[in-house]
Motif scaffolding. Structure first.
Motif, PDB file in Angstrom:
ATOM      1  N   ALA A   1       9.214  46.133  60.094  1.00 23.25           N
ATOM      2  CA  ALA A   1      10.437  46.301  59.315  1.00 23.25           C
ATOM      3  C   ALA A   1      11.556  46.914  60.143  1.00 23.25           C
ATOM      4  CB  ALA A   1      10.165  47.170  58.085  1.00 23.25           C
ATOM      5  N   ASP A   2      11.196  47.744  61.123  1.00 21.94           N
ATOM      6  CA  ASP A   2      12.208  48.375  61.975  1.00 21.94           C
ATOM      7  C   ASP A   2      13.135  47.339  62.610  1.00 21.94           C
ATOM      8  OD1 ASP A   2      10.569  51.305  62.629  1.00 21.94           O
ATOM      9  OD2 ASP A   2       9.411  49.541  62.065  1.00 21.94           O
ATOM     10  N   PHE A   3      12.588  46.152  62.914  1.00 17.44           N
ATOM     11  CA  PHE A   3      13.354  45.137  63.634  1.00 17.44           C
ATOM     12  C   PHE A   3      14.324  44.373  62.747  1.00 17.44           C
ATOM     13  CE2 PHE A   3       9.254  44.736  66.347  1.00 17.44           C
ATOM     14  CZ  PHE A   3       9.479  45.983  66.894  1.00 17.44           C
ATOM     15  N   VAL A   4      14.256  44.609  61.421  1.00 14.81           N
ATOM     16  CA  VAL A   4      15.164  43.900  60.528  1.00 14.81           C
ATOM     17  C   VAL A   4      16.608  44.301  60.797  1.00 14.81           C
ATOM     18  CG1 VAL A   4      15.189  45.535  58.584  1.00 14.81           C
ATOM     19  CG2 VAL A   4      15.372  43.080  58.143  1.00 14.81           C
ATOM     20  N   ALA A   5      16.810  45.442  61.437  1.00 16.13           N
ATOM     21  CA  ALA A   5      18.172  45.857  61.800  1.00 16.13           C
ATOM     22  C   ALA A   5      18.845  44.822  62.698  1.00 16.13           C
ATOM     23  CB  ALA A   5      18.143  47.217  62.497  1.00 16.13           C
ATOM     24  N   LEU A   6      18.064  44.112  63.496  1.00 19.77           N
ATOM     25  CA  LEU A   6      18.615  43.099  64.393  1.00 19.77           C
ATOM     26  C   LEU A   6      19.109  41.876  63.628  1.00 19.77           C
ATOM     27  CD1 LEU A   6      15.850  43.412  67.115  1.00 19.77           C
ATOM     28  CD2 LEU A   6      18.231  44.135  67.356  1.00 19.77           C
ATOM     29  N   ALA A   7      18.652  41.718  62.386  1.00 17.20           N
ATOM     30  CA  ALA A   7      19.088  40.588  61.557  1.00 17.20           C
ATOM     31  C   ALA A   7      20.041  41.033  60.458  1.00 17.20           C
ATOM     32  CB  ALA A   7      17.862  39.900  60.942  1.00 17.20           C
ATOM     33  N   PHE A   8      20.570  42.232  60.558  1.00 12.05           N
ATOM     34  CA  PHE A   8      21.400  42.800  59.498  1.00 12.05           C
ATOM     35  C   PHE A   8      22.593  41.906  59.179  1.00 12.05           C
ATOM     36  CE2 PHE A   8      24.423  45.795  57.612  1.00 12.05           C
ATOM     37  CZ  PHE A   8      23.618  46.502  56.734  1.00 12.05           C
TER      38      PHE A   8
ATOM     39  N   PRO B   1       7.031  44.339  57.137  1.00 10.37           N
ATOM     40  CA  PRO B   1       5.963  45.353  57.177  1.00 10.37           C
ATOM     41  C   PRO B   1       6.566  46.714  57.511  1.00 10.37           C
ATOM     42  CG  PRO B   1       5.348  43.385  58.418  1.00 10.37           C
ATOM     43  CD  PRO B   1       6.811  43.274  58.125  1.00 10.37           C
ATOM     44  N   THR B   2       6.402  47.659  56.615  1.00 13.63           N
ATOM     45  CA  THR B   2       7.148  48.903  56.694  1.00 13.63           C
ATOM     46  C   THR B   2       6.230  50.111  56.681  1.00 13.63           C
ATOM     47  OG1 THR B   2       9.015  50.081  55.676  1.00 13.63           O
ATOM     48  CG2 THR B   2       7.414  49.120  54.187  1.00 13.63           C
ATOM     49  N   GLY B   3       6.799  51.278  56.951  1.00 11.87           N
ATOM     50  CA  GLY B   3       6.106  52.541  56.780  1.00 11.87           C
ATOM     51  C   GLY B   3       5.267  52.970  57.960  1.00 11.87           C
ATOM     52  N   GLY B   4       4.759  54.200  57.846  1.00  8.56           N
ATOM     53  CA  GLY B   4       4.003  54.825  58.930  1.00  8.56           C
ATOM     54  C   GLY B   4       2.564  55.088  58.547  1.00  8.56           C
ATOM     55  N   ASN B   5       2.080  56.272  58.963  1.00  7.74           N
ATOM     56  CA  ASN B   5       0.679  56.656  58.782  1.00  7.74           C
ATOM     57  C   ASN B   5      -0.282  55.759  59.561  1.00  7.74           C
ATOM     58  OD1 ASN B   5       0.783  58.979  56.833  1.00  7.74           O
ATOM     59  ND2 ASN B   5       1.804  57.438  55.558  1.00  7.74           N
ATOM     60  N   ARG B   6       0.246  55.128  60.601  1.00  9.69           N
ATOM     61  CA  ARG B   6      -0.594  54.296  61.470  1.00  9.69           C
ATOM     62  C   ARG B   6      -0.509  54.730  62.929  1.00  9.69           C
ATOM     63  NH1 ARG B   6      -2.025  49.137  59.196  1.00  9.69           N
ATOM     64  NH2 ARG B   6      -2.955  48.758  61.234  1.00  9.69           N
ATOM     65  N   GLY B   7       0.318  55.732  63.230  1.00 11.18           N
ATOM     66  CA  GLY B   7       0.445  56.198  64.606  1.00 11.18           C
ATOM     67  C   GLY B   7       1.209  55.263  65.511  1.00 11.18           C
ATOM     68  N   TYR B   8       2.110  54.449  64.948  1.00  8.41           N
ATOM     69  CA  TYR B   8       2.842  53.466  65.742  1.00  8.41           C
ATOM     70  C   TYR B   8       4.129  54.023  66.350  1.00  8.41           C
ATOM     71  CZ  TYR B   8      -0.187  49.770  63.863  1.00  8.41           C
ATOM     72  OH  TYR B   8      -1.258  48.984  63.529  1.00  8.41           O
ATOM     73  N   GLY B   9       4.498  55.221  65.993  1.00 10.08           N
ATOM     74  CA  GLY B   9       5.629  55.866  66.648  1.00 10.08           C
ATOM     75  C   GLY B   9       6.978  55.608  66.015  1.00 10.08           C
ATOM     76  N   PRO B  10       8.041  56.145  66.653  1.00 11.23           N
ATOM     77  CA  PRO B  10       9.381  56.203  66.039  1.00 11.23           C
ATOM     78  C   PRO B  10       9.998  54.857  65.681  1.00 11.23           C
ATOM     79  CG  PRO B  10       9.240  57.675  67.933  1.00 11.23           C
ATOM     80  CD  PRO B  10       7.996  56.861  67.941  1.00 11.23           C
ATOM     81  N   THR B  11       9.775  53.820  66.464  1.00  9.40           N
ATOM     82  CA  THR B  11      10.477  52.549  66.241  1.00  9.40           C
ATOM     83  C   THR B  11       9.612  51.488  65.573  1.00  9.40           C
ATOM     84  OG1 THR B  11       9.896  51.726  68.460  1.00  9.40           O
ATOM     85  CG2 THR B  11      11.956  52.968  68.244  1.00  9.40           C
TER      86      THR B  11
ATOM     87  N   ILE C   1      10.125  59.816  63.310  1.00  3.25           N
ATOM     88  CA  ILE C   1       8.690  59.781  63.023  1.00  3.25           C
ATOM     89  C   ILE C   1       7.897  59.887  64.327  1.00  3.25           C
ATOM     90  CG2 ILE C   1       6.812  58.433  62.016  1.00  3.25           C
ATOM     91  CD1 ILE C   1       8.975  57.097  60.251  1.00  3.25           C
ATOM     92  N   PRO C   2       7.076  60.921  64.471  1.00  4.91           N
ATOM     93  CA  PRO C   2       6.298  61.086  65.705  1.00  4.91           C
ATOM     94  C   PRO C   2       5.129  60.102  65.778  1.00  4.91           C
ATOM     95  CG  PRO C   2       6.519  63.158  64.468  1.00  4.91           C
ATOM     96  CD  PRO C   2       6.889  62.040  63.543  1.00  4.91           C
ATOM     97  N   THR C   3       4.581  59.964  66.982  1.00  2.00           N
ATOM     98  CA  THR C   3       3.393  59.136  67.168  1.00  2.00           C
ATOM     99  C   THR C   3       2.127  59.908  66.856  1.00  2.00           C
ATOM    100  OG1 THR C   3       4.535  57.875  68.889  1.00  2.00           O
ATOM    101  CG2 THR C   3       2.144  57.691  68.819  1.00  2.00           C
ATOM    102  N   ALA C   4       2.072  61.180  67.260  1.00  2.00           N
ATOM    103  CA  ALA C   4       0.879  61.995  67.022  1.00  2.00           C
ATOM    104  C   ALA C   4       0.593  62.085  65.532  1.00  2.00           C
ATOM    105  CB  ALA C   4       1.083  63.386  67.614  1.00  2.00           C
ATOM    106  N   ALA C   5      -0.650  61.821  65.150  1.00  2.00           N
ATOM    107  CA  ALA C   5      -1.009  61.710  63.731  1.00  2.00           C
ATOM    108  C   ALA C   5      -0.700  62.979  62.946  1.00  2.00           C
ATOM    109  CB  ALA C   5      -2.487  61.356  63.600  1.00  2.00           C
TER     110      ALA C   5
END
Length: 331
Positions: free
Chosen positions: A85-92, A119-129, A305-309
């Motif tokens: 979902a973070d990449f949707v900004a490129l299609a704004f 696909p959005t949200g965290g809690n997967r450790g994928y980091g800020p972007t 959003i940090p990467t560390a869980a």
């Protein structure tokens, strides 16, 4: 042990059903072809079954949505998968300045059956972007609908609604939902109030201690909070989950809110001009003079959003965050 169908599997089946029903429907996205089937495997098997309709694309979010817009203007339909979902900004620009405006700017109504899946949200450790919830950037755009996937709404019916509306839409899908079962927690039952799902304990137990309003991606954390509130604090309430975030159908939320003085609106994005802010404001405005307390807003922290869980958990809304918000409303 009983196994339950997962939300991701149901979404995959729904896409297959719609592609089989409508040869004018196309599915576009990066790496969505077999054997990969997209970053989360949601399109796995579809390019083999529908090689003409399922098109894997170069890495160009603006280009992908632009092609989808062109297909819609030509009389076809398109579903676009953003890898994150973070990449949707490129299609704004293609979404907000073209798709949302094209329904009205040609002198007569023009349907734009385009759905952008995110696909959005965290809690997967994928980091800020790769972990953000950017829904608020699309809330309130004229001509654009915003939805969120939940375990309580049938993906086939939901996608049919989006494509059949004639308006472009975004469908946000919390990544943690893909592996979640397509059923509620065994403790709760679900009823539908139009497009809004109501989750509560059995009818024999009153559910007036609080009301939680949350989008689909937070349902797991919200029901975990409700279980804790019931078993540890003897508080029983309701959870309302609207499938469509914008335009918002306030009526079912308002009807439920009038039965309690403790309303908590929850979302996973950071504070500031967000969906939760709008919902809380509209409920507070409608309840003014009748509610004994303010509508409370529970959001992610105002931080990257940090990467560390363990640090990620501190930024994003968790079940215990919701429990604390409800308990504070009881003070």
């Amino acid at each position: 042990m009983t196994t339950h169908r997962r939300v991701g599997d149901a979404l995959n089946a729904a896409l297959g059903t719609l592609l089989a029903e409508d040869p004018a429907l196309y599915l576009l996205g990066e790496d969505i072809a077999d054997p990969y089937g997209g970053a989360f495997g949601i399109t796995r098997g579809l390019s083999t079954r529908f090689p003409r309709q399922v098109i894997t694309t170069p890495i160009s979010e603006a280009g992908i949505v632009g092609v989808a817009n062109g297909l819609a203007l030509a009389g076809d339909k398109a579903i676009v998968e953003m890898m994150f979902a973070d990449f949707v900004a490129l299609a704004f620009d293609q979404i907000v300045n073209f798709a949302a405006k094209s329904t009205t700017m040609y002198g007569h109504p023009v349907p734009m059956p385009v759905v952008v899946r995110c696909p959005t949200g965290g809690n997967r450790g994928y980091g800020p972007t790769h972990s953000q919830s950017p829904q608020k950037h699309f809330i309130g755009v004229p001509g654009l609908d915003v939805y969120e996937l939940s375990p309580y709404h049938d993906p086939v019916a939901l996608l049919r609604e989006l494509l059949g509306s004639g308006r472009p839409s975004l469908l946000f899908e919390d990544k943690t939902l893909y592996a979640a079962p397509l059923r509620p927690d065994d403790l709760f039952r679900v009823t539908h109030l139009g497009g809004t799902a109501e989750v509560r304990v059995d009818d024999d137990i009153p559910a007036d201690d609080y009301l939680i309003v949350a989008p689909g991606g937070l349902t797991g954390r919200a029901t975990a909070a409700m279980r804790s509130l019931l078993l540890r604090h003897e508080l029983s309430g309701r959870l309302l989950v609207p499938a469509r975030l914008h335009p918002l159908d306030l009526d079912p939320l308002l009807r439920a809110a009038t039965s309690t003085s403790r309303v908590v609106v929850v979302e996973d994005g950071p504070p500031g001009a967000a969906w939760g802010t709008e919902v809380a404001y509209r409920l507070q405005q409608a309840l003014w003079g009748t509610s004994s307390g303010p509508v409370r807003l529970c959001q992610a922290a105002d931080g990257v959003i940090p990467t560390a869980a363990h640090l990620e958990r501190e930024v994003l809304v968790q079940a215990e965050t919701i429990v604390q918000a409800v308990l504070e409303a009881h003070r």
